[in-house]
Design an enzyme around this catalytic site. Structure first.
Site, short mmCIF file in Angstrom:
data_model
loop_
_atom_site.label_atom_id
_atom_site.label_comp_id
_atom_site.label_asym_id
_atom_site.label_seq_id
_atom_site.Cartn_x
_atom_site.Cartn_y
_atom_site.Cartn_z
N GLU A 176 38.84 53.87 21.85
CA GLU A 176 38.23 54.23 23.14
C GLU A 176 38.03 52.99 24.01
O GLU A 176 38.29 53.01 25.21
CB GLU A 176 36.88 54.92 22.90
CG GLU A 176 37.02 56.34 22.37
CD GLU A 176 35.70 56.97 21.97
OE1 GLU A 176 35.64 58.20 21.91
OE2 GLU A 176 34.72 56.23 21.71
N THR A 228 37.54 61.12 23.50
CA THR A 228 37.35 61.85 22.25
C THR A 228 35.93 62.40 22.21
O THR A 228 35.00 61.75 22.68
CB THR A 228 37.58 60.91 21.05
OG1 THR A 228 38.95 60.49 21.04
CG2 THR A 228 37.27 61.60 19.73
N GLY A 229 35.77 63.61 21.67
CA GLY A 229 34.44 64.17 21.49
C GLY A 229 34.27 65.51 22.17
O GLY A 229 35.18 66.03 22.81
N SER A 230 33.06 66.06 22.03
CA SER A 230 32.80 67.44 22.44
C SER A 230 32.78 67.63 23.96
O SER A 230 33.01 68.74 24.44
CB SER A 230 31.47 67.92 21.84
OG SER A 230 30.42 67.03 22.18
N GLY A 287 33.48 60.61 26.94
CA GLY A 287 32.06 60.91 26.79
C GLY A 287 31.28 59.70 26.32
O GLY A 287 31.81 58.59 26.20
#
EC number: 5.3.1.6
Length: 220
Positions: free
Chosen positions: A102, A25-27, A81
């Site tokens: 996560e 998850t994340g950019s 990430g």
């Protein structure tokens, strides 16, 4: 090209046909998922477990086949990430609020590849606030016990309201004045506090780090 995009797309090359994988998850993980969506369209056969509702929605949009972690014994690989990473591959994660899922997915994987840009590499963890997921019941009591370990705490908000995780819990963000010299010890002490569900410290879990730098890809 954005450094996160470089690292994220490169990490997707480690995914092979027939794998069962965890999607972070994340950019930065966003770019891995986008690349995997493209490869699935081109014929790559994989099954994936998302680490958040946000990632689940993105994977569905890209037609990446999803499975439940309850239906498999283990995953071949997870790509995710991090908010900080040190030279020992110790991490702070949870800036996006998905740290519990996560960690469950990462701990169910044979290999964990962490993707970051060079700004996330630190000599000692703790400049980025450490997220701790706690249950809402008596949360102020739990926060007080966390503070007794020597940190300044902030209840995480979103749009001026208490941030609620995908698991209906809350997050306390913690700053330790002298950073975190021994992440494994701190993790154990935090987990002993009743009301703490999980910490954002990921210790002895990462197999490889892929770092996007101005000079290209670096692997740790």
């Amino acid at each position: 090209m954005d450094l996160k995009q470089i690292a994220g797309e490169y990490a997707a090359t480690f995914v092979k046909d027939g794998m069962k994988i965890g999607l972070g998850t994340g950019s930065t993980a966003y770019w891995t998922i986008q690349k995997l969506g493209q490869r699935v369209k081109e014929g790559l056969s994989i099954q994936a477990v998302p680490t958040s509702k946000e990632t689940e929605a993105l994977a569905q949009q890209l037609n990446i086949p999803l499975i439940s972690l309850n239906d498999v014994q283990s995953l071949d690989l997870t790509i995710d990430g991090a908010d900080e990473i040190d030279s020992n591959l110790q991490l702070i994660k949870g800036g996006g609020g998905a740290l519990l899922r996560e960690k469950i997915v990462a701990s169910s994987s044979k290999e964990l590849i962490i993707i970051v840009d060079e700004s996330k590499v630190v000599t000692r963890l703790g400049t980025f606030p450490l997220p701790i997921e706690i249950i809402p019941f008596a949360w102020k009591q739990t926060e007080s016990k966390i503070q007794s370990l020597g940190c300044q705490t902030t209840l995480r908000l979103k749009n001026n309201e208490t941030f609620i995780t995908d698991n209906n819990n809350m997050i306390i963000d913690c700053i330790f004045p002298n950073h975190i010299p021994t992440p494994s010890d701190l993790h154990k002490r935090l987990k002993m506090i009743t009301g703490v569900v999980e910490t954002g410290l990921f210790v002895n879990m990462t197999s490889k780090a892929i770092i996007g730098t101005k000079n290209g890809i670096q692997e740790l």
